[in-house]
Design an enzyme around this catalytic site. Structure first.
Site, PDB file in Angstrom:
ATOM      1  CB  ALA A 229      -0.951  -0.003   1.194  1.00 34.54           C
ATOM      2  CB  SER A 230       2.657   2.940  -1.924  1.00 35.91           C
ATOM      3  OG  SER A 230       3.708   3.737  -2.387  1.00 35.91           O
ATOM      4  CG  HIS A 231       1.927   7.177   0.209  1.00 37.33           C
ATOM      5  ND1 HIS A 231       1.720   6.879  -1.128  1.00 37.33           N
ATOM      6  CD2 HIS A 231       0.878   7.943   0.588  1.00 37.33           C
ATOM      7  CE1 HIS A 231       0.599   7.447  -1.536  1.00 37.33           C
ATOM      8  NE2 HIS A 231       0.066   8.098  -0.516  1.00 37.33           N
TER       9      HIS A 231
END
Length: 463
Positions: free
Chosen positions: A98-100
């Site tokens: 979910a990256s950042h």
């Protein structure tokens, strides 16, 4: 908050909006897409993940239910997983990330055969078709290869090849010292990579899965690193998000170097080393500061603007055979033949620029054109979206300003106030009910004035 579906991927809060059955539906839809595209009954998929606590269970579920061959690269940065698709000649890839977003989130990025995130059309097909799958069965036998160490080794060779032996030697001779904070994310592999180039690295928050700060490396999240810089007499600090596709840099004075300036530095470095920079087109999204344009024009290169979204930048870079591009808001440049933002490669490129110029990073930044980029995120009712955009367009058109639109009514609306000033509007496609406004000018007061006017207009029409 409901599951977020966009061409950037799928994201949701694990155990609430996202669970194993949802993961299977999207993954099965993606497998069906690959089968149709490759005409193979059993395609080969690279699968990898960042360090979120739910990642392993989601990965095991997908591997256990999809009838295809897998190359499991384990925990690795998104750019390394994307490269693995090309390196292992796979048909596609799934990145569990979910990256950042914060650790209780998770999600998926689905990749094309060249390792890039699926283009908008293909991704929307995967999303649409995921709604129709209901009947699944557990797969008994197929080939699963575990390739974590090989994937990381090949990725390291790949980015070193882009930097080049001569520049790697300059980095080694420059004896730089930096603080590195992957915050328990997959970017922890960068420490070993950087140390092999002769950079002295002070590692902070290195163990996988131990999140000590906000995942997104903002100025507030990273400000505590100023003390670490001071204590160790380091040059600056670099922080990654969870999958290391973006990097943020905290300077010695405690200020965060904006993503626009990170991209401008990388564009400067890549064009200065290019044999024919005038033949180059630098591709950026339409929210990127004009500082990048000014740097490109210094070398006689052209600028091409596209709608926000990494896949849009990558697709256009393919067309123009661009050596560099990116999104100024994201803190990660795209350096060909990579197909995505890459925090580690971006950091290496900046270290190379420092070594090449034999100056401190803050001195190099001071030589770049000065722009002031201001931002605001506002809540709104998505049902009012089209009316809001039409109102804004009409208002600024009446004032005689040039209007640029990317991606139709749902894309970016950019108002060109003058050669060095703009204001930009777009609803987020990864955060529901959020509208983003950005102003950019080489005059701070002008940038603030443009933002204030835009915010007031927006509030007036969205009541």
């Amino acid at each position: 908050m409901p599951l977020v579906e966009s061409f950037s991927g799928i994201r949701g809060i694990y155990g609430k909006d996202l669970n194993e059955s949802i993961a299977i539906r999207y993954s099965y839809s993606y497998l069906s897409f690959l089968r149709a595209k490759t005409k193979k009954k059993t395609p080969t998929i690279v699968i990898g993940m960042d360090t979120r606590p739910s990642g392993q269970k989601l990965k095991e579920t997908i591997i256990g239910m999809l009838d295809c061959n897998f190359i499991d690269v384990g925990i690795a940065p998104t750019p390394a997983i994307e490269f693995a698709v090309r390196n292992f000649d796979a048909d596609g890839g799934i990145i569990i990330t979910a990256s950042h977003n914060e650790p209780y989130w998770n999600g998926f990025k689905f990749l094309a055969e060249d390792g890039a995130v699926l283009n908008e059309k293909d991704m929307y097909n995967v999303i649409r078709n995921s709604k129709s799958f209901r009947d699944f069965h557990k797969v008994q036998e197929r080939k699963i290869l575990e390739k974590n160490s090989e994937a990381v080794k090949k990725y390291t060779e790949f980015i070193f090849d882009i930097i080049g032996n001569e520049n790697l030697k300059k980095i080694k001779d420059s004896k730089q010292k930096i603080v590195l904070d992957p915050n328990g994310g997959s970017g922890a592999i960068a420490k070993k990579i950087l140390e092999s180039t002769g950079v002295e690295v002070i590692g902070v928050n290195m163990p996988y899965g131990e999140f000590k700060r906000q995942v997104e490396p903002t100025e507030d999240a990273m400000v505590y690193l100023k003390n670490v810089i001071d204590e160790n007499k380091a040059d600056f600090a670099a922080g990654f998000d969870c999958d290391a596709d973006r990097v943020e840099i905290l300077m010695k004075d405690g200020q965060l170097l904006s993503g626009n300036y990170i991209l401008a530095l990388v564009v400067y470095e890549m064009l200065s080393k290019n044999k024919n920079p005038k033949s180059q087109t630098v591709v950026v999204n339409d929210a990127t500061s004009n500082v990048v344009r000014d740097v490109a024009e210094k070398f006689g290169a052209k600028i091409k603007e596209v709608e926000v979204g990494e896949t849009n930048v990558v697709e256009e870079m393919k067309k123009f055979k661009s050596v560099v591009g990116g999104e100024g808001s994201s803190g990660g440049a795209i350096i060909w033949p990579s197909r995505c933002r890459d925090g580690i490669l971006t950091l290496l490129t900046i270290l190379s620029a420092v070594a090449d110029k034999e100056k401190k990073l803050h001195d190099i930044v001071d030589e770049l054109p000065q722009y002031y980029t201001l931002r605001k995120k506002l809540e709104f009712n998505p049902e009012e979206h089209d009316n809001i955009k039409k109102f804004l367009k009409k208002h600024y058109s009446k004032k005689g300003f040039e209007i640029k639109e990317t991606g139709g009514i749902k894309g970016g609306l950019k108002v060109i106030v003058n050669k060095n000033s703009f204001v930009w509007f777009r609803a987020s496609k990864t955060e529901s009910s959020v509208f983003r406004i950005i102003s950019d000018s080489n005059n701070y007061n002008e940038s603030q004035k443009l933002l204030d006017e835009a915010v007031n207009l927006f509030k007036k029409v969205s009541k």
